[in-house]
Design an enzyme around this catalytic site. Sequence first.
Site, PDB file in Angstrom:
ATOM      1  N   ASP A  37      47.755  10.607 -94.056  1.00  0.00           N
ATOM      2  CA  ASP A  37      47.038   9.426 -93.569  1.00  0.00           C
ATOM      3  C   ASP A  37      46.717   9.578 -92.082  1.00  0.00           C
ATOM      4  O   ASP A  37      45.611   9.237 -91.643  1.00  0.00           O
ATOM      5  CB  ASP A  37      47.870   8.158 -93.800  1.00  0.00           C
ATOM      6  CG  ASP A  37      47.242   6.952 -93.102  1.00  0.00           C
ATOM      7  OD1 ASP A  37      46.111   6.596 -93.475  1.00  0.00           O
ATOM      8  OD2 ASP A  37      47.852   6.413 -92.169  1.00  0.00           O
TER       9      ASP A  37
ATOM     10  N   LYS B 121      51.650   3.821 -95.983  1.00  0.00           N
ATOM     11  CA  LYS B 121      52.740   3.728 -95.001  1.00  0.00           C
ATOM     12  C   LYS B 121      53.829   2.776 -95.496  1.00  0.00           C
ATOM     13  O   LYS B 121      55.018   3.012 -95.288  1.00  0.00           O
ATOM     14  CB  LYS B 121      52.181   3.258 -93.647  1.00  0.00           C
ATOM     15  CG  LYS B 121      51.363   4.383 -92.977  1.00  0.00           C
ATOM     16  CD  LYS B 121      50.689   3.945 -91.709  1.00  0.00           C
ATOM     17  CE  LYS B 121      49.388   3.245 -91.961  1.00  0.00           C
ATOM     18  NZ  LYS B 121      48.232   3.632 -91.199  1.00  0.00           N
TER      19      LYS B 121
ATOM     20  N   HIS C 264      53.907  -6.788 -93.531  1.00  0.00           N
ATOM     21  CA  HIS C 264      52.953  -6.042 -92.704  1.00  0.00           C
ATOM     22  C   HIS C 264      51.818  -6.961 -92.279  1.00  0.00           C
ATOM     23  O   HIS C 264      51.305  -7.733 -93.091  1.00  0.00           O
ATOM     24  CB  HIS C 264      52.386  -4.857 -93.494  1.00  0.00           C
ATOM     25  CG  HIS C 264      51.364  -4.079 -92.725  1.00  0.00           C
ATOM     26  ND1 HIS C 264      51.717  -3.134 -91.785  1.00  0.00           N
ATOM     27  CD2 HIS C 264      50.013  -4.117 -92.734  1.00  0.00           C
ATOM     28  CE1 HIS C 264      50.628  -2.629 -91.248  1.00  0.00           C
ATOM     29  NE2 HIS C 264      49.567  -3.202 -91.811  1.00  0.00           N
TER      30      HIS C 264
ATOM     31  N   SER D 197      45.303   3.518 -96.802  1.00  0.00           N
ATOM     32  CA  SER D 197      45.931   3.941 -95.559  1.00  0.00           C
ATOM     33  C   SER D 197      47.108   3.013 -95.223  1.00  0.00           C
ATOM     34  O   SER D 197      48.232   3.471 -94.953  1.00  0.00           O
ATOM     35  CB  SER D 197      44.876   3.909 -94.441  1.00  0.00           C
ATOM     36  OG  SER D 197      45.466   3.981 -93.179  1.00  0.00           O
TER      37      SER D 197
ATOM     38  N   ARG E  47      38.444   9.891 -89.985  1.00  0.00           N
ATOM     39  CA  ARG E  47      37.560   8.742 -90.277  1.00  0.00           C
ATOM     40  C   ARG E  47      37.074   8.090 -88.999  1.00  0.00           C
ATOM     41  O   ARG E  47      35.936   7.642 -88.908  1.00  0.00           O
ATOM     42  CB  ARG E  47      38.316   7.715 -91.139  1.00  0.00           C
ATOM     43  CG  ARG E  47      38.500   8.161 -92.583  1.00  0.00           C
ATOM     44  CD  ARG E  47      39.563   7.332 -93.285  1.00  0.00           C
ATOM     45  NE  ARG E  47      39.293   5.913 -93.190  1.00  0.00           N
ATOM     46  CZ  ARG E  47      40.238   4.963 -93.151  1.00  0.00           C
ATOM     47  NH1 ARG E  47      41.513   5.279 -93.200  1.00  0.00           N
ATOM     48  NH2 ARG E  47      39.899   3.701 -93.065  1.00  0.00           N
TER      49      ARG E  47
END
Length: 433
Positions: free
Chosen positions: A161, A187, A82, A183, A168
């Site tokens: 999320d 995922k 990621h 967050s 947020r």
Amino acid sequence: MRMVDLISKKREGLSLSRDEIQFMIKGYTEGTIPDYQMSAWAMAVFFQGLDIKETSDLTMEMARSGDQVDLSGIQGIKVDKHSTGGVGDKTSLIVVPLVASVGVPVAKMSGRGLGHTGGTVDKLESIEGFKIELTKEQFFQNVNDFKMALVGQSGNLTPADKKLYGLRDVTGTVNSMPLIASSIMSKKIASGADAIVLDVKVGAGAFMKSLEDAKELAKTMVSIGNHLNRKTVAVITDMNQPLGFEIGNANEVREAIEVLSGKGEERLTKVCLTLASHMAVAGQVFPDFNTAYQKLEEILRTGKALETFAKFIEAQGGNSQVVTESEKLPQAQYHIEVTAEQGGYIEEINAEAMGNAAMYLGAGRKTKEDQIDYAVGISLKKKVADEVTAGEVIALIHSNSENVQDSYELIKQSVKISSDRIEELPIIYEVVE
Ligand code: URA
């Protein structure tokens, strides 16, 4: 249990138990806890923080709030990657076929781009015929057959999320380290991998502007991963200038093919080899980082990773001839030079401004609904610390419109030239394991 008590507890700096976090996330996902209470809690977290146990519990509850991908039908240790997002970041297109070539299974879900950063899915869709949607059976079969598949995010992944991030965004609570870390990690956990390698970008074009913040985010995410029994490594890499030479979609695929052929830009190649080496070690294909790096460098030179990339394109319906005939990728109509007004050394190439310049050309989306033009983008001809003479080309704009004034101006402004010699920026800052 009452949400108001959990808000008060956090406001006083006390820790919430797993049951309390479960109650809160379940209630918020189902709509029994309203936005106003969740916003008050997020603001309390912004000021008081969360300890690592609370952060891990929050991550797990958000991961469980919707679909969880079960990858047990795929053999081996599944490793995911990621990136926290940057400009010219085509690393997934390189790293995934590279590690797949040595037997590391990667079943990857990627997103589309929004704003100044591009998405892997958009880049792949610039290849004629490429399909980003596969049936679950096909997805698993491709990973079992040649160790990689890459699809767009689908289904109902981490709805808690999605809802909390939206909240947020409008309540001034995005910039909370445990909320950002949970967050992102929720995922990744919901996507089902056994091990995760994170590319935490730092610099002017990244979400984290300072090394200190990037380190804190990296450490928090690695701790969450370890708490949840997923081997997690974070590599902090530079985003003070765009990564590589190309920014766009088809032109980024072209640059990825160059790296996969062993002829890529040095800094981009180094980031990819570093990430891939950590993935290969996490996947237990090599015993240590140095052995992995050496072997993977060899794989690039032999063209094996490029072969895997071609197989992957074909298996997802795309025209794999692009790997040898890059003119088969979409081409723009106009190519406009941006030249240096003075001689000297490149001091800065602002990555965020460059990303915005590419977006104005049509390479990215201003809003979710925008259509992308795969052919357009920017090719940089210089990197920070390079010498430049007055009138020399510093960038080439690829456009399907003759009017590129906004992008042209932005590129000019984003490149600063100094008369003094400039030190090259580091590309890898730190590895957090
Ligand atoms: N990216 C995410 O996925 N979540 C955040 O909170 C911030 C960036």
